[in-house]
Design a protein around this motif. Structure first.
Motif, mmCIF file in Angstrom:
data_model
loop_
_atom_site.group_PDB
_atom_site.id
_atom_site.type_symbol
_atom_site.label_atom_id
_atom_site.label_comp_id
_atom_site.label_asym_id
_atom_site.label_seq_id
_atom_site.Cartn_x
_atom_site.Cartn_y
_atom_site.Cartn_z
ATOM 1 N N GLU A 1 0.783 -1.598 -0.373
ATOM 2 C CA GLU A 1 0.361 -0.267 0.179
ATOM 3 C C GLU A 1 1.166 1.230 -0.215
ATOM 4 N N GLU A 2 1.808 0.854 0.804
ATOM 5 C CA GLU A 2 2.577 2.150 0.845
ATOM 6 C C GLU A 2 3.361 2.336 -0.194
ATOM 7 N N LEU A 3 3.796 2.128 -1.117
ATOM 8 C CA LEU A 3 4.643 1.780 -2.871
ATOM 9 C C LEU A 3 3.814 2.247 -3.476
ATOM 10 N N LEU A 4 2.273 2.160 -3.696
ATOM 11 C CA LEU A 4 1.255 2.893 -4.413
ATOM 12 C C LEU A 4 0.942 3.551 -4.562
ATOM 13 N N ASN A 5 0.387 3.845 -2.707
ATOM 14 C CA ASN A 5 -0.120 5.274 -2.603
ATOM 15 C C ASN A 5 1.592 6.346 -2.768
ATOM 16 N N ARG A 6 2.655 6.284 -3.124
ATOM 17 C CA ARG A 6 3.710 7.057 -3.284
ATOM 18 C C ARG A 6 3.455 7.483 -4.710
ATOM 19 N N CYS B 1 1.557 4.973 -15.111
ATOM 20 C CA CYS B 1 1.781 3.988 -15.449
ATOM 21 C C CYS B 1 3.732 3.751 -15.571
ATOM 22 N N ASN B 2 3.605 5.179 -16.501
ATOM 23 C CA ASN B 2 5.074 5.872 -16.414
ATOM 24 C C ASN B 2 6.224 5.286 -15.323
ATOM 25 N N LEU B 3 5.510 5.697 -13.972
ATOM 26 C CA LEU B 3 5.584 5.108 -12.864
ATOM 27 C C LEU B 3 5.639 3.595 -12.817
ATOM 28 N N PHE B 4 4.850 2.920 -12.517
ATOM 29 C CA PHE B 4 4.844 1.592 -12.871
ATOM 30 C C PHE B 4 5.987 1.404 -13.659
ATOM 31 N N GLU C 1 8.514 2.850 -14.227
ATOM 32 C CA GLU C 1 9.724 2.833 -13.461
ATOM 33 C C GLU C 1 10.351 2.419 -12.179
ATOM 34 N N GLU C 2 9.343 1.915 -11.797
ATOM 35 C CA GLU C 2 9.135 0.659 -10.262
ATOM 36 C C GLU C 2 9.413 -0.439 -10.565
ATOM 37 N N GLY C 3 9.659 -1.064 -11.973
ATOM 38 C CA GLY C 3 9.712 -2.660 -12.139
ATOM 39 C C GLY C 3 7.746 -3.521 -12.619
ATOM 40 N N LEU C 4 7.088 -2.206 -11.642
ATOM 41 C CA LEU C 4 5.973 -3.539 -12.331
ATOM 42 C C LEU C 4 5.304 -3.366 -13.262
ATOM 43 N N GLY C 5 4.530 -4.392 -13.517
ATOM 44 C CA GLY C 5 4.103 -4.813 -14.559
ATOM 45 C C GLY C 5 2.866 -4.357 -14.228
ATOM 46 N N TYR C 6 1.865 -3.769 -15.330
ATOM 47 C CA TYR C 6 0.468 -3.845 -15.915
ATOM 48 C C TYR C 6 -0.229 -3.896 -16.866
ATOM 49 N N CYS C 7 -1.106 -3.897 -17.346
ATOM 50 C CA CYS C 7 -2.072 -3.980 -18.334
ATOM 51 C C CYS C 7 -2.902 -3.368 -18.891
ATOM 52 N N TYR C 8 -3.459 -2.471 -19.789
ATOM 53 C CA TYR C 8 -3.887 -1.446 -19.484
ATOM 54 C C TYR C 8 -5.516 -2.298 -19.508
ATOM 55 N N LEU C 9 -6.294 -2.394 -20.004
ATOM 56 C CA LEU C 9 -8.267 -3.086 -20.390
ATOM 57 C C LEU C 9 -8.235 -2.082 -20.779
ATOM 58 N N GLY D 1 0.805 -5.552 -11.369
ATOM 59 C CA GLY D 1 1.463 -6.547 -9.613
ATOM 60 C C GLY D 1 2.995 -6.667 -10.336
ATOM 61 N N TRP D 2 3.795 -7.186 -10.074
ATOM 62 C CA TRP D 2 5.231 -7.758 -10.067
ATOM 63 C C TRP D 2 5.116 -8.609 -11.739
ATOM 64 N N PRO D 3 5.867 -8.186 -11.973
ATOM 65 C CA PRO D 3 5.407 -8.988 -13.537
ATOM 66 C C PRO D 3 6.180 -10.655 -13.307
ATOM 67 N N ALA D 4 5.309 -11.246 -13.503
ATOM 68 C CA ALA D 4 5.874 -12.919 -14.007
ATOM 69 C C ALA D 4 6.103 -13.529 -14.873
ATOM 70 N N GLU D 5 6.255 -12.190 -16.017
ATOM 71 C CA GLU D 5 6.333 -12.690 -17.800
ATOM 72 C C GLU D 5 7.076 -11.685 -18.613
#
Lengths: 254, 254
Positions: free
Chosen positions: A20-25, A116-119, A121-129, A158-162
């Motif tokens: 929650e801390e990372l997401l909130n930041r 999304c651009n911040l994600f 940078e953090e190495g988070l993975g995302y998919c735009y629906l 989430g954190w990428p698994a692919e």
């Protein structure tokens, strides 16, 4: 910008929590994005509970990311908060109209993309629906969105698994125009779409779907006139119900 | 992300040129942004000539940035290129409808914001002109945009010649919601808007405009019901003319 040139949509996520801390930041930093009159015409509904993910999934055609991602974010065009503020301050808000929807949707989408651009940078993975605007009424009902709030984007995070391959892009010159719009000749189209059409995976799509051309995959299967027209009607009805297209203003138009 | 936390809209630019090489690189990198079906449903019209800036200026209420910035970018929702591609490939495009406008506008706005974030990183200054959707027909005429192309964003770009103060933002908790939308009570509004209302510059605005509250500045002066409703009608008419709202689909709705 870190990781932009290697970004890809991520649909499989590891078990690792998104704190929650990372997401909130990141959600707070993204709010530095420019916004109309500095009103921040957006809201984000954060879905973490499995129960709510399961309720959201049908609105997104049960794409597995919705239930599998640790976090689902629904970003909404929101003129409700600003209108409530106005009413609490002896001011009479006039934002139940189409321009206000476009203004709020713009704010929401610009905010979404900085996030999304911040994600990235953090190495988070995302998919735009893109499905968010297909059956918005279902999302409105599940998330209990009041009038003047309209979902415009959903991101699973989430954190990428692919690590899927990078997708292709059109050449720059295909989408920029100098001084005035230069409409496309058949020879321009050939030049700009040649690389895309030659990709083995695209040729494979054409083959297994028994089509003649890649463009037919889009027009006949993925984004058909019939679907687009039915979904357009539903989208307009939903905008009416959410208060962004009052009958009184528009009844003379059609 | 570099410079995000100190970003501000820049309206005054130095004499220093924005090179075509730099601009092209950033516009190409921004195209890594996710896009519907990887179709890149946007175009960018680049304005550098003084003559064209002067023609665009009235559509933006003659805000001086339009003629003073070295570069003006008009980002458009574009289903024309994809439809032309389809017709060149024996495919029958069905994108002359409202859903397709929303899909293309979404692509265009996400692209725009990645580009803005890249400008921030390079130290370029920019101002996002919300006026683009106020008088879009003027922009369409000046830039000669064909059917299925609709301007959705304008950015003036240059090297900064000012460093205005950072604008305030609402607290994170004011625009996030957990699991479902929690509508705002008067006590929430007080809490979320207190800092904004207490800013000396905002109190000064209220005073010189002889208003009771900051909210009235927005409802009575900056974004009035009368203007919003007139501009909504104009925006809808323009979408009809650009082919994104065919009468045949929508005539039963209003």
């Amino acid at each position: 910008m870190k990781n932009l040139l290697t970004r890809r949509s991520i649909r499989k996520y590891s078990e690792k929590e998104v704190s929650e801390e990372l997401l909130n930041r990141l959600m707070n930093e993204a709010a530095r994005t420019q916004t109309m009159g500095n009103l921040q015409l957006y809201s984000v509904v954060i879905t973490r509970s499995n129960e709510m993910k399961a309720k959201l999934a049908p609105a997104h055609f049960n794409q597995p990311m919705v239930t599998e991602a640790p976090v689902v974010l629904t970003i909404c065009a929101d003129f409700n908060r600003t209108s409530t503020w106005a009413r609490c301050r002896n001011a009479n808000p006039g934002y139940d109209n189409f321009l206000s929807f476009i203004n709020a949707a713009t704010d929401a989408l610009l905010y979404t993309q900085t996030l999304c651009n911040l994600f990235d940078e953090e190495g988070l993975g995302y998919c735009y629906l893109g499905t968010t605007v297909y059956q918005p009424q279902q999302i409105i009902d599940v998330l209990r969105l009041p009038q003047l709030v309209m979902p415009v984007a959903t991101i699973t995070v989430g954190w990428p698994a692919e690590e899927p391959p990078l997708s292709d892009r059109l050449p720059l010159e295909s989408f920029i125009h100098h001084e005035t719009y230069n409409d496309y000749l058949a020879t321009d189209i050939d030049r700009f779409y040649a690389a895309k059409e030659a990709l083995p995976e695209n040729q494979h799509f054409v083959e297994i779907n028994h089509k003649e051309t890649l463009a037919q995959i889009f027009t006949d299967i993925r984004y058909t006139r019939k679907d687009n027209e039915a979904l357009s009607t539903e989208l307009i009805h939903t905008l009416v119900r959410q208060g962004f297209l009052p009958y009184t203003i528009n009844k003379g138009l059609f």
